[in-house]
Design an enzyme around this catalytic site. Structure first.
Site, mmCIF file in Angstrom:
data_model
loop_
_atom_site.group_PDB
_atom_site.id
_atom_site.type_symbol
_atom_site.label_atom_id
_atom_site.label_comp_id
_atom_site.label_asym_id
_atom_site.label_seq_id
_atom_site.Cartn_x
_atom_site.Cartn_y
_atom_site.Cartn_z
ATOM 1 N N LYS A 205 0.826 -1.211 0.000
ATOM 2 C CA LYS A 205 0.000 0.000 0.000
ATOM 3 C C LYS A 205 0.861 1.262 0.000
ATOM 4 C CE LYS A 205 -4.338 -1.886 1.458
ATOM 5 N NZ LYS A 205 -5.505 -1.821 2.349
ATOM 6 N N ARG A 238 -3.649 -10.593 4.576
ATOM 7 C CA ARG A 238 -4.068 -10.609 3.165
ATOM 8 C C ARG A 238 -2.913 -10.020 2.349
ATOM 9 N NH1 ARG A 238 -6.548 -7.039 -0.413
ATOM 10 N NH2 ARG A 238 -8.000 -8.022 -1.896
#
Length: 259
Positions: A205, A238
């Site tokens: 991210k 995840r």
């Protein structure tokens, strides 16, 4: 949980050339590398992502779900969707978990998951992918997010789900600044007393990047952040980098067992 993006525009691995054989090969690689879950998605939720119709999303994910269910009948499948119609068809095709990044504003999603005796991830966010990065003001970041999640858990239970059917996700990167994401990661254990499992999605991210880094350059920070997440009580990670993350998890579990 290995991330399988059946999309042309996801920020890290969306590919206009994605097709069923390519995606199944990715699933096979993830499972060989130690994934416990496969999380299949057909709509990007990156900032400014363009929404797609339910029909388009289903066309992307349902063939993969059906093929994966046939090829690996014992592997738990998750579907990353915010649409009730897509979730319904995914559950019919054999997914066991709906990963809803919308914050689950519609109680019908709770009832749908209940009826299929499946599981649901409730994530904290604000707005939409088009607006969320303008909605980062909090009176108290940790308390505000915890209150939101507690309310959603209560709503889910009132719709017939149990806490065993639920997971929470604090929503790294969704309506949060870089500094807020860091605060969340440092204080992840603050959410453990909500009494449900904690899913954490940090992989590649933007807030992990150093200046001018693209997603492939965020691997080291992602792996470090996932270790911090494990220390904070994450139950499921995840990720895109399954093989390396599995090594981190195995090391951490051995370290904990040695105490």
């Amino acid at each position: 949980m290995g991330i399988v993006n059946a999309t042309p525009d996801s920020f890290y691995d969306g590919n206009p050339q994605n097709n069923l054989p390519t995606l199944l090969a990715k699933c096979q690689d993830y499972l060989a590398s130690g994934a416990d879950w496969l999380d299949i998605g057909g709509e990007s939720t990156r900032p400014q992502a363009t929404p797609v119709s339910a029909d388009e999303e289903m066309a992307r994910v349902l063939p993969l779900i059906r093929a994966a269910r046939q090829k690996w009948p014992q592997v738990p499948l998750s579907l990353d969707t915010v649409k009730i119609s897509v979730a319904r068809e995914g559950l019919k095709a054999g997914v066991q978990l709906i990963n809803d990044v919308s914050g689950t504003p519609d109680p019908e999603m709770f009832r749908l998951v209940r009826d299929f005796k499946a599981q649901l991830v409730i994530m904290h966010t604000r707005g939409t992918p088009q607006t969320m990065q303008t909605m980062t003001e909090y009176s108290d970041l940790l308390e505000n997010i915890k209150s939101f999640l507690a309310g959603k858990i209560q709503q889910a239970v009132s719709c017939g789900l149990t806490k065993e059917n639920l997971l929470i996700d604090v929503g790294f990167g969704f309506a949060k600044t870089r500094e807020q994401n860091y605060e969340l990661l440092k204080h992840l254990s603050f959410f453990k007393d909500l009494g449900v499992r904690l899913l954490v999605g940090l992989s590649r991210k933007t807030f992990l990047a150093q200046k001018r880094e693209l997603p492939p350059k965020r691997k080291a920070q992602t792996l470090a952040a996932n270790l911090v997440a494990l220390q904070g009580g994450a139950d499921i990670l995840r990720v895109h980098d399954v093989k390396e993350t599995r090594k981190i998890m195995d090391f951490y579990q051995e370290l904990e067992a040695a105490k």
